[in-house]
Scaffold this motif. Structure first.
Motif, mmCIF file in Angstrom:
data_model
loop_
_atom_site.group_PDB
_atom_site.id
_atom_site.type_symbol
_atom_site.label_atom_id
_atom_site.label_comp_id
_atom_site.label_asym_id
_atom_site.label_seq_id
_atom_site.Cartn_x
_atom_site.Cartn_y
_atom_site.Cartn_z
ATOM 1 N N MET A 23 0.816 -1.191 0.000
ATOM 2 C CA MET A 23 0.000 0.000 0.000
ATOM 3 C C MET A 23 0.863 1.260 0.000
ATOM 4 N N GLN A 24 2.110 1.138 0.473
ATOM 5 C CA GLN A 24 2.957 2.318 0.484
ATOM 6 C C GLN A 24 3.214 2.844 -0.928
ATOM 7 N N MET A 25 3.141 1.967 -1.925
ATOM 8 C CA MET A 25 3.376 2.419 -3.300
ATOM 9 C C MET A 25 2.291 3.397 -3.753
ATOM 10 N N THR A 26 1.103 3.304 -3.168
ATOM 11 C CA THR A 26 0.059 4.268 -3.524
ATOM 12 C C THR A 26 0.440 5.663 -3.045
ATOM 13 N N GLU B 249 11.579 -0.579 7.108
ATOM 14 C CA GLU B 249 12.895 -0.827 6.502
ATOM 15 C C GLU B 249 12.755 -1.232 5.031
ATOM 16 N N GLU B 250 11.827 -2.120 4.727
ATOM 17 C CA GLU B 250 11.608 -2.540 3.337
ATOM 18 C C GLU B 250 11.196 -1.357 2.461
ATOM 19 N N TYR B 251 10.347 -0.492 3.002
ATOM 20 C CA TYR B 251 9.888 0.670 2.249
ATOM 21 C C TYR B 251 11.047 1.640 1.993
ATOM 22 N N ARG B 252 11.889 1.868 2.993
ATOM 23 C CA ARG B 252 13.066 2.720 2.802
ATOM 24 C C ARG B 252 13.977 2.139 1.735
ATOM 25 N N GLU B 253 14.195 0.820 1.756
ATOM 26 C CA GLU B 253 15.024 0.167 0.747
ATOM 27 C C GLU B 253 14.432 0.352 -0.647
ATOM 28 N N PHE B 254 13.117 0.188 -0.756
ATOM 29 C CA PHE B 254 12.460 0.390 -2.044
ATOM 30 C C PHE B 254 12.690 1.811 -2.543
ATOM 31 N N LEU B 255 12.471 2.813 -1.693
ATOM 32 C CA LEU B 255 12.632 4.202 -2.101
ATOM 33 C C LEU B 255 14.066 4.494 -2.519
ATOM 34 N N GLU B 256 15.040 3.929 -1.808
ATOM 35 C CA GLU B 256 16.443 4.113 -2.174
ATOM 36 C C GLU B 256 16.728 3.513 -3.551
#
Length: 94
Positions: free
Chosen positions: A1-4, A73-80
């Motif tokens: 859902m963070q991708m939204t 942590e997973e979301y931060r990795e994705f954004l990086e």
């Protein structure tokens, strides 16, 4: 859902929490529902796949069970990773 939240082109209010969604000629699915996706596509092509096609789960899922979140942590990795591939530049242009 963070991708939204990360991608402004994803309209959160139109997000459907179902294993497989058919809209017109478009069929989409959550990855773990590949069997149900295949059955839907084959059905749309006129094939009768029967009741036991590829042993689909048949289990009804709630909206909550079909809503997925990354850990912080997973979301931060994705954004990086996204920014490393030009995501931040694409975001500025949008």
């Amino acid at each position: 859902m963070q991708m939204t939240e990360a991608f402004p082109f994803i309209e959160k209010e139109h997000f459907v929490h179902k294993p497989v969604v058919k809209s017109g000629n478009v069929v989409t699915a959550i990855g773990m529902f590949f069997r149900e996706f295949a059955a839907c596509v084959l059905g749309e092509l006129g094939y009768d796949v029967g009741e036991d096609f590829m042993e689909t789960t048949g289990k009804p899922f709630t909206e909550e069970e079909l809503t997925f979140y990354w850990t912080d942590e997973e979301y931060r990795e994705f954004l990086e990773e996204w920014r490393a591939f030009g995501g931040a530049e694409a975001e500025k242009k949008a």
